[in-house]
Structures are given as structure tokens and as C-alpha cells.
Scaffold this active site. Structure first.
Site, PDB file in Angstrom:
ATOM      1  N   SER A  99       0.900  -1.162  -0.160  1.00 41.67           N
ATOM      2  CA  SER A  99      -0.094  -0.140  -0.064  1.00 41.67           C
ATOM      3  C   SER A  99       0.774   1.436   0.173  1.00 41.67           C
ATOM      4  O   SER A  99       1.586   1.557   0.945  1.00 41.67           O
ATOM      5  CB  SER A  99      -1.014  -0.127   1.217  1.00 41.67           C
ATOM      6  OG  SER A  99      -1.710   1.273   1.306  1.00 41.67           O
ATOM      7  N   GLU A 236      -6.814   7.575 -15.419  1.00 43.65           N
ATOM      8  CA  GLU A 236      -6.477   8.498 -14.254  1.00 43.65           C
ATOM      9  C   GLU A 236      -5.521   9.804 -14.715  1.00 43.65           C
ATOM     10  O   GLU A 236      -5.772  10.691 -14.287  1.00 43.65           O
ATOM     11  CB  GLU A 236      -5.453   7.709 -13.319  1.00 43.65           C
ATOM     12  CG  GLU A 236      -6.191   6.589 -12.580  1.00 43.65           C
ATOM     13  CD  GLU A 236      -5.381   6.110 -11.313  1.00 43.65           C
ATOM     14  OE1 GLU A 236      -5.137   6.949 -10.319  1.00 43.65           O
ATOM     15  OE2 GLU A 236      -4.851   4.944 -11.327  1.00 43.65           O
ATOM     16  N   HIS A 252     -12.510 -15.367 -26.967  1.00 42.97           N
ATOM     17  CA  HIS A 252     -13.741 -16.379 -26.631  1.00 42.97           C
ATOM     18  C   HIS A 252     -15.002 -15.704 -26.210  1.00 42.97           C
ATOM     19  O   HIS A 252     -15.986 -16.330 -25.626  1.00 42.97           O
ATOM     20  CB  HIS A 252     -13.351 -17.395 -25.593  1.00 42.97           C
ATOM     21  CG  HIS A 252     -12.356 -18.320 -25.904  1.00 42.97           C
ATOM     22  ND1 HIS A 252     -12.363 -19.352 -26.694  1.00 42.97           N
ATOM     23  CD2 HIS A 252     -10.882 -18.074 -26.179  1.00 42.97           C
ATOM     24  CE1 HIS A 252     -11.342 -20.079 -26.972  1.00 42.97           C
ATOM     25  NE2 HIS A 252     -10.256 -19.147 -26.755  1.00 42.97           N
ATOM     26  N   LYS A 346     -13.661   7.960  -2.050  1.00 45.17           N
ATOM     27  CA  LYS A 346     -12.999   7.763  -0.885  1.00 45.17           C
ATOM     28  C   LYS A 346     -13.384   8.187   0.218  1.00 45.17           C
ATOM     29  O   LYS A 346     -13.722   7.809   1.211  1.00 45.17           O
ATOM     30  CB  LYS A 346     -11.478   7.857  -0.923  1.00 45.17           C
ATOM     31  CG  LYS A 346     -10.862   6.751  -1.850  1.00 45.17           C
ATOM     32  CD  LYS A 346      -9.302   7.054  -1.889  1.00 45.17           C
ATOM     33  CE  LYS A 346      -8.703   5.810  -2.720  1.00 45.17           C
ATOM     34  NZ  LYS A 346      -7.224   6.139  -2.766  1.00 45.17           N
TER      35      LYS A 346
END
Length: 351
Positions: A99, A236, A252, A346
Site C-alpha cells: 500500500s 487516471e 472467446h 473515498k
């Protein structure tokens, strides 16, 4: 914006995202070196590796998983969610919490579950809650310094993991491939930097083709996660919709969707990433898929990745994609650094 008027880029790019992209070869080299000086001890038998991460902190693991697939001694899985899979809940699983901020809620959730279920655990971060919890629990943590956006730290997220896997003897020494990758990236930059005019700059020309189009990037094998990276950077940096597909799977299912609606198909642009490392059948599939799409009226183009080694091909293709996404942001007249839609979400989740 005129992509040859690069003196105007700094007006939009106030946070200097272009410097992050220019620095990527050096960042990758630094991460590899840092990963060989950081402390590392106390690990037992490792039968599988799981990297928990999201976004820019996960893409390095995706790239590594593709690179290790034919040469790694254990499987490496990327987990982009809140929960640890049942098969990973044992002392022979190494769980790496990756992170950038150290505060990614999904990653922290997996990290805590891994501790509760007896896994071997370590963290990679710049700080935040992850570093604090690792220190409180005596868990090994590799800390790196980076003040920019997580997506601009892909050299760290990959290079540190590669060094870790190498030091754990889960792969043969990849240093020669890495050296070539960095050298090829630097040679590529001679052709794609902001001061290279459109007529001689493949990244600027490609960005120009993408303006006003619905973009899909397709790759296979070593380049499948690179296609994912291109998609993420297009969204982004340029704030425009991008998606990625992997061969042979898309043959496929997705290939059937080249009939309707015609007005959307004419606005599509599909870019095929190719490398000499591709399986021969996937190379053939790429060519035949492109022909099918062109007959359907869809705009296409192809990139042949540079370099001899699989790692050089992967990273040269990635670097070109970063420059292309940056130039697309300039063409649209948007700042490539802020991501207001993601930050708003967020903040809403936190409240």
C-alpha cells in the site's frame, strides 16, 4: 493543445507528472537496489505468495506475476479485495501487504486476516496505518520514500517485490534482464520525451489517434498486465474511459461484440501490444483479431515491444503507455495528477 507546444505543458501539469514518468527507469533501478539492502530474515518455507494491493500498489505485483509465470518456483497471486482466500490461510503462505499510502482499507483488511490465520506476513509502504501496525506487531516492513501519486511509483511496487522474490530464492537472479530493461527504457525515452516533436514521437502520435475515441488496449502473456497499466493510466491521467483485454481469452467472448451499436464502434480505438515473447498462437490471434476489428469499422494500431528479454519488452511497453496517457491528458487539456472522482468516492466511504 498542440502537443509540439511542450512549453505550455507545465501550465496544466502543475505537479510535474512528466518528471515522474521521465524518472521511471531510475526509480526501477533504485527500488531493485533498495530491495537488496533492506533487512530480510525470519521466513520459513514458502509455497505460495499473495500480494494484497489496489490500484497503483497492485499493478507492480501483476507485472511480476506475469514475469514469474514461466520461471518462478512458487505461484504469485494478486488479491484486490477485502478478504484473504481460504487456501492462503496457512503458515506456508507469504502475504505481502502493498500500500503506497499505508491506509488502503482493502489491503489493511487482508493484512489483518493474514496475521489472524498464521500466515507469514510483511508490508511494503511509504508509511500510514500499515507501517504503524507492522511496527506494533514486530512485522517486517520495507519502507520507501515517494511523495507522488501511487500510480507514479510503479517502479517501486515492482522493483521491491522482484528484489524480495530474488532474495527469497524463489526465482533465478533476474539482474541481467533488469539491466537490459532499464537500458531499453532509457533508449526509448530519446524518442518520446516532451521535446521530441509529434512527427518523430510515437507516443504523441498515438495519443493523437486516441483523442475522441473509446479506448481498449489488448495484450497477452508478459504484456497482459501492461494492457491493464495502459488502461489505468489513460483513465487516471487523461480522465477518459479506457479498458483492457487479454488474449486469448477475449477471442472467446469480447470479439463477438463487434456488431452493435455501429455508432459506438466507429468511435472505438483498439491498440494491440505485441512482443517477440508472445506465444506464437497469441501473436497470430492478435493479427487476426485486429483484422476482424478493422473490417467492423473499428480503428486499430499495434505496438511491437522493444528489447530482447521478456522484462525489457514488458517495461518498454509500459513506459510508452505512460507517455501516451500523459500526452492524451495534454491533448484534452486536463491536469494528469488530480483524480477528483476517486477522491470523492473515498471521502464518501470514510464518512
Amino acid at each position: 493543445m498542440n502537443l509540439d507546444d511542450y512549453q505550455q505543458f507545465s501550465i496544466l501539469d502543475a505537479s510535474r507528472m512528466i518528471e515522474e514518468i521521465d524518472n521511471l527507469p531510475d526509480q526501477l533501478k533504485l527500488a531493485w537496489e533498495l530491495g537488496h539492502t533492506n533487512p530480510l530474515s525470519g521466513f520459513g518455507e514458502i509455497r505460495q505468495v499473495l500480494v494484497a494491493g489496489m490500484g497503483g500498489s497492485a499493478i507492480g505485483a501483476d507485472l511480476l506475476a506475469a514475469y514469474l509465470e514461466p520461471i518462478g518456483r512458487v505461484p504469485l497471486i494478486v488479491q484486490r479485495d477485502y478478504s484473504l482466500p481460504r487456501w492462503a490461510m496457512n503458515p506456508h503462505t507469504l502475504v505481502i501487504a502493498s500500500s503506497h499510502s499505508g491506509n488502503t482499507e482493502e489491503t489493511l483488511s487482508v493484512f489483518r486476516e493474514a496475521q489472524e490465520n498464521g500466515c507469514q506476513v510483511m508490508g511494503i509502504s511509504t508509511g500510514g496505518k500499515l507501517l504503524q501496525e507492522c511496527q506494533n506487531s514486530g512485522i517486517q516492513t520495507w519502507v520507501f520514500q515517494h511523495c507522488g501519486q501511487p500510480r507514479a511509483a510503479v517502479g517501486y511496487s515492482f522493483g521491491l517485490l522482484l528484489a524480495l522474490i530474488n532474495r527469497l530464492e524463489l526465482v533465478e537472479d533476474p539482474s541481467r534482464d533488469l539491466d537490459e530493461a532499464i537500458a531499453v527504457m532509457r533508449r526509448l525515452q530519446e524518442h518520446v520525451r516532451i521535446d521530441v516533436p509529434v512527427a518523430k514521437n510515437p507516443a504523441k502520435r498515438l495519443a493523437g489517434q486516441m483523442v475522441g475515441r473509446w479506448i481498449t488496449v489488448i495484450g497477452s502473456g508478459i504484456l497482459a498486465p501492461v494492457a491493464r497499466r495502459w488502461k489505468g493510466q489513460i483513465s487516471e491521467l487523461a480522465k477518459t474511459w479506457g479498458q483492457f483485454e487479454a488474449l486469448p481469452e477475449m477471442n472467446h467472448n469480447s470479439l463477438a461484440g463487434t456488431e452493435f451499436p455501429a455508432e459506438i464502434l466507429s468511435k472505438m480505438f483498439v491498440f494491440f501490444l505485441q512482443a517477440s515473447a508472445d506465444h506464437p498462437r497469441n501473436h497470430l490471434r492478435s493479427e487476426m483479431t485486429r483484422q476482424t476489428m478493422m473490417l467492423a469499422g473499428i480503428g486499430t494500431d499495434t505496438l511491437q515491444a522493444r528489447g530482447e528479454s521478456r522484462l525489457a519488452q514488458q517495461w518498454s511497453a509500459l513506459l510508452l503507455g505512460d507517455y501516451c496517457a500523459y500526452y492524451l491528458a495534454m491533448a484534452y487539456g486536463v491536469d494528469p495528477t488530480p483524480i477528483p472522482a476517486i477522491m470523492t468516492l473515498k471521502q464518501a466511504l470514510q464518512s
